[in-house]
Design an enzyme around this catalytic site. Structure first.
Site, PDB file in Angstrom:
ATOM      1  NE  ARG A 156      -1.291  -1.661  11.430  1.00  0.00           N
ATOM      2  CZ  ARG A 156      -2.176  -0.850  10.857  1.00  0.00           C
ATOM      3  NH1 ARG A 156      -3.469  -0.957  11.167  1.00  0.00           N
ATOM      4  NH2 ARG A 156      -1.784   0.049   9.969  1.00  0.00           N
ATOM      5  NE  ARG A 189      -0.833   5.162   9.033  1.00  0.00           N
ATOM      6  CZ  ARG A 189      -2.120   4.795   9.063  1.00  0.00           C
ATOM      7  NH1 ARG A 189      -2.667   4.275   7.977  1.00  0.00           N
ATOM      8  NH2 ARG A 189      -2.846   4.949  10.150  1.00  0.00           N
ATOM      9  CB  SER A 248     -10.994  -4.445   8.554  1.00  0.00           C
ATOM     10  OG  SER A 248     -10.444  -3.289   9.159  1.00  0.00           O
ATOM     11  NE  ARG A 272      -3.828  -2.253   2.246  1.00  0.00           N
ATOM     12  CZ  ARG A 272      -4.649  -2.607   3.216  1.00  0.00           C
ATOM     13  NH1 ARG A 272      -4.735  -1.881   4.307  1.00  0.00           N
ATOM     14  NH2 ARG A 272      -5.414  -3.681   3.088  1.00  0.00           N
ATOM     15  CD  GLU A 288      -7.407  -1.920  10.998  1.00  0.00           C
ATOM     16  OE1 GLU A 288      -7.278  -3.089  10.580  1.00  0.00           O
ATOM     17  OE2 GLU A 288      -6.945  -0.934  10.409  1.00  0.00           O
TER      18      GLU A 288
END
Length: 425
Positions: free
Chosen positions: A389, A274, A351, A259, A348
């Site tokens: 993460r 991130r 999801s 990403r 987070e």
């Protein structure tokens, strides 16, 4: 993608959904073009039918009629060509607008603009207390020679890193433990293409809105995926399951993901939260177009991820995601957020999303029901694990006063019996 018939009959509901999802799409213009196209297409159908009928009759006509008929057919072809030229740009505008129309969230979804408006459903696990000054995951990992961020940046730019030594083994252990867990539940494990064509990105609704987040290989018209969901859903694109007994299809995809993190300049710049490249195992399900079944499968996917967090003994919370924090196609969504001591908050890590037939319409994935009717499938997905993460809470929660880090009990067999990561001598 929604059915245009649904949009015609429920334009106010669709407009409200777009407003609540913060999506700017002109529904009135879409419906205006829809009327024009239907009129022009009917006219085209009539002209083509007349042309074909006359063309087939020409060989049977007398010479006196032949010339006039041929000339008339020529004028029909000119009319058809002109109409097609008028229709082409309208069809392109129609398709572009259709790709921007959002899925309609369930009534239970909270209205909000950002993740600050998400609603906490529950918390699980007690927050830890330490009788020593804790380190964050970067200081811990660097002292144990587990990561090298400066050289990652040197080689690949910002938000890049090297995992080293036991961190590599820990990531592999996590992934294997998660895959084993999901296979026992009936998921088919898959490694998937991470370079895909444009169609799968549109089919899974990552394009057009998320184009700025994808890395493009322009020479080959390929894109690096941000999740194996893209390849897993597209696995059955342009296919029809012969009967509903084939469903549900349950896949877990293991892949590297990429990403660009466009729009996050200056945000979460320290450490592994991130990054541009990461490893993820994604759960994807395709099921019948049945609301109740989809609802249960959504809860099933969510429970799988919660079970993983509980096995790892990571405190977490579950939130119901608000409209403004949902993707364009999502109709129901929950996030799992792990407690990360250095951040002083839940953040987070998973999801879980339901789409109804939004992705299946775009990807043309259908099935035949018991009565032989052809319907679009419903699709769902949820993260199973994403690294690095998840290493943030694992390192920080399992740290000891001497700077060592314990291995979660469930992962010890996958670490060859290793119980602790200690400083190198």
């Amino acid at each position: 993608m929604l059915d245009i018939k649904y949009i015609r009959e429920n334009s106010d509901i669709v407009k409200k959904a777009a407003e609540n999802k913060l999506i700017n799409v002109d529904i009135d213009r879409l419906l205006e073009i829809d009327i024009i196209l239907r009129t022009k297409n009917q006219e085209l159908d009539n002209l083509r039918e007349e042309r074909n009928k006359l063309s087939s009759s020409i060989p049977t006509l007398a010479d006196s009629e032949k010339k006039n008929t041929i000339e008339y057919v020529r004028t029909l072809k000119e009319k058809i060509t002109k109409l097609e030229e008028e229709t082409t740009p309208l069809k392109e505008e129609f398709d572009n607008l259709m790709y921007e129309v959002p899925g309609v969230p369930f009534e239970e979804i909270p209205i909000g603009k950002t993740d600050e408006d998400n609603v906490e459903i529950k918390t699980v696990g007690e927050l830890p207390t330490f009788d020593f000054e804790i380190k964050d995951h970067v200081d811990l990992a660097e002292s144990l020679d587990l990561i090298d961020i400066p050289r990652g940046v040197k080689v690949a730019g910002s938000r890049s890193y090297y995992l080293k030594n036991e961190a590599v083994l820990l990531e592999m252990a996590l992934c294997r433990y998660v895959v084993d867990n999901l296979v026992k539940k009936g998921f088919t494990p898959m490694t998937v293409p991470t370079l895909v064509k444009e169609a799968p990105m549109y089919g899974t609704s990552y394009f057009p809105g998320g184009r700025d987040q994808a890395y493009a290989v322009t020479e080959d018209n390929l894109y690096l995926v941000g999740t194996s969901e893209v390849a897993l859903v597209s696995y059955h694109s342009n296919e029809t399951f012969e009967n509903e007994d084939c469903l549900p299809k349950m896949y877990c995809g293991y892949s590297s993901c990429y990403r660009r993190e466009a729009g996050t300049y200056g945000k979460d710049t320290r450490g592994l939260y991130r990054v541009h490249q990461f490893t993820k195992i994604e759960q994807v399900i395709m099921c019948k177009a049945d609301f109740d079944e989809q609802y249960k499968l959504h809860d099933f996917l969510l429970a799988n991820a919660e079970e993983i967090m509980q096995d790892l003994k990571i405190p977490y919370r579950v939130v119901k995601v608000c409209t403004g924090d949902m993707g364009i196609g999502q109709v129901r969504k929950h996030d799992i957020e792990a407690w990360m001591p250095s951040r002083g908050k839940y953040s987070e890590t998973h999801s879980c999303s339901s789409f109804n037939d939004f992705q299946a319409r775009r990807s043309n994935i259908k099935y035949k029901d018991k009565d032989g009717n052809t319907k679009y499938c419903y699709t769902l997905n949820n993260t199973a694990i994403a690294s690095p993460r998840i290493l943030i809470p694992l390192l920080e929660l399992y740290q000891n006063a001497d700077g060592s880090v314990n291995i979660p009990e469930v992962l010890i067999p996958y670490m060859g019996g290793m119980t602790k990561i200690e400083k190198k001598k």
